[in-house]
Design a protein around this motif. Sequence first.
Motif, PDB file in Angstrom:
ATOM      1  N   PRO A 163       3.109  35.755  19.086  1.00 13.28           N
ATOM      2  CA  PRO A 163       3.501  36.387  17.828  1.00 13.28           C
ATOM      3  C   PRO A 163       2.805  35.682  16.674  1.00 13.28           C
ATOM      4  O   PRO A 163       2.468  34.504  16.764  1.00 13.28           O
ATOM      5  N   VAL A 164       2.603  36.405  15.601  1.00 13.78           N
ATOM      6  CA  VAL A 164       1.906  35.807  14.458  1.00 13.78           C
ATOM      7  C   VAL A 164       2.903  34.958  13.676  1.00 13.78           C
ATOM      8  O   VAL A 164       3.877  35.479  13.140  1.00 13.78           O
TER       9      VAL A 164
ATOM     10  N   GLY B  20      -2.639  43.257   5.250  1.00 11.00           N
ATOM     11  CA  GLY B  20      -2.252  42.018   5.917  1.00 11.00           C
ATOM     12  C   GLY B  20      -2.507  40.804   5.040  1.00 11.00           C
ATOM     13  O   GLY B  20      -1.672  39.889   4.968  1.00 11.00           O
ATOM     14  N   THR B  21      -3.626  40.785   4.350  1.00 12.42           N
ATOM     15  CA  THR B  21      -3.936  39.677   3.448  1.00 12.42           C
ATOM     16  C   THR B  21      -2.951  39.637   2.289  1.00 12.42           C
ATOM     17  O   THR B  21      -2.474  38.572   1.888  1.00 12.42           O
TER      18      THR B  21
ATOM     19  N   ARG C 254      -1.269  33.098  10.483  1.00 14.04           N
ATOM     20  CA  ARG C 254      -1.710  34.423  10.017  1.00 14.04           C
ATOM     21  C   ARG C 254      -2.987  34.377   9.175  1.00 14.04           C
ATOM     22  O   ARG C 254      -3.839  35.243   9.289  1.00 14.04           O
ATOM     23  N   GLU C 255      -3.122  33.370   8.322  1.00 12.11           N
ATOM     24  CA  GLU C 255      -4.335  33.287   7.498  1.00 12.11           C
ATOM     25  C   GLU C 255      -5.570  33.042   8.355  1.00 12.11           C
ATOM     26  O   GLU C 255      -6.622  33.641   8.123  1.00 12.11           O
ATOM     27  N   ARG C 256      -5.422  32.177   9.342  1.00 11.76           N
ATOM     28  CA  ARG C 256      -6.559  31.905  10.244  1.00 11.76           C
ATOM     29  C   ARG C 256      -6.910  33.143  11.052  1.00 11.76           C
ATOM     30  O   ARG C 256      -8.080  33.410  11.302  1.00 11.76           O
ATOM     31  N   LEU C 257      -5.894  33.886  11.468  1.00 11.47           N
ATOM     32  CA  LEU C 257      -6.145  35.106  12.226  1.00 11.47           C
ATOM     33  C   LEU C 257      -6.957  36.099  11.392  1.00 11.47           C
ATOM     34  O   LEU C 257      -7.955  36.647  11.869  1.00 11.47           O
TER      35      LEU C 257
END
Length: 182
Positions: A60-61, A172-173, A66-69
């Motif tokens: 799961p994120v 997402g960002t 999340r930022e790296r993804l």
Amino acid sequence: MNLKKYRTKSPWILHYNTGSCNGCDVEILACLAPKYDIERFGILNRGNPKQSDILLVTGPVTKRARERLIRLYMEMPEPKVVVAVGVCACTGGVFRGMYNVENGVDKFIPVDVYVPGCAARPENIIDGVVRALEILEKKKKDLQLTRKCTGTEELEYLLGKQLNRRKIVAEGTRRCYESRRD
């Protein structure tokens, strides 16, 4: 003899763990091990997003990942395919709704192939990679078609698809930076 059909680039994958229990990671490594050995098909695991075609995401994120993804996704060249491996990457799984988990991967980047399972079996992962290869070939053709600019309707359709993908990443960002202010 027409060899052009067989002269395709071997896909290189990038594996990223966004906070999983490592069950799916072990299964991905089993795919690379001698029993399943997907490297014999030219599929290589690379650590550099600039060289990769397929992004395998497990877990799961989490808020930390999340930022790296998003950054890894943005650094990969077009065309690219995202494969969510395991139920945690697909929906959040047993970690869904926890305070530090943002659930599935598709909230931040567009996902092309979902491989469910806890932990996903190596056969299913290989099947997901094969589906990802089909999607990758289709995206390559779409890019070539975009460069040729054959017709306005096809071009508008393709540009609409690309804009849709960019909207998902932008959303997402935005979510990522919104919750950062908290």
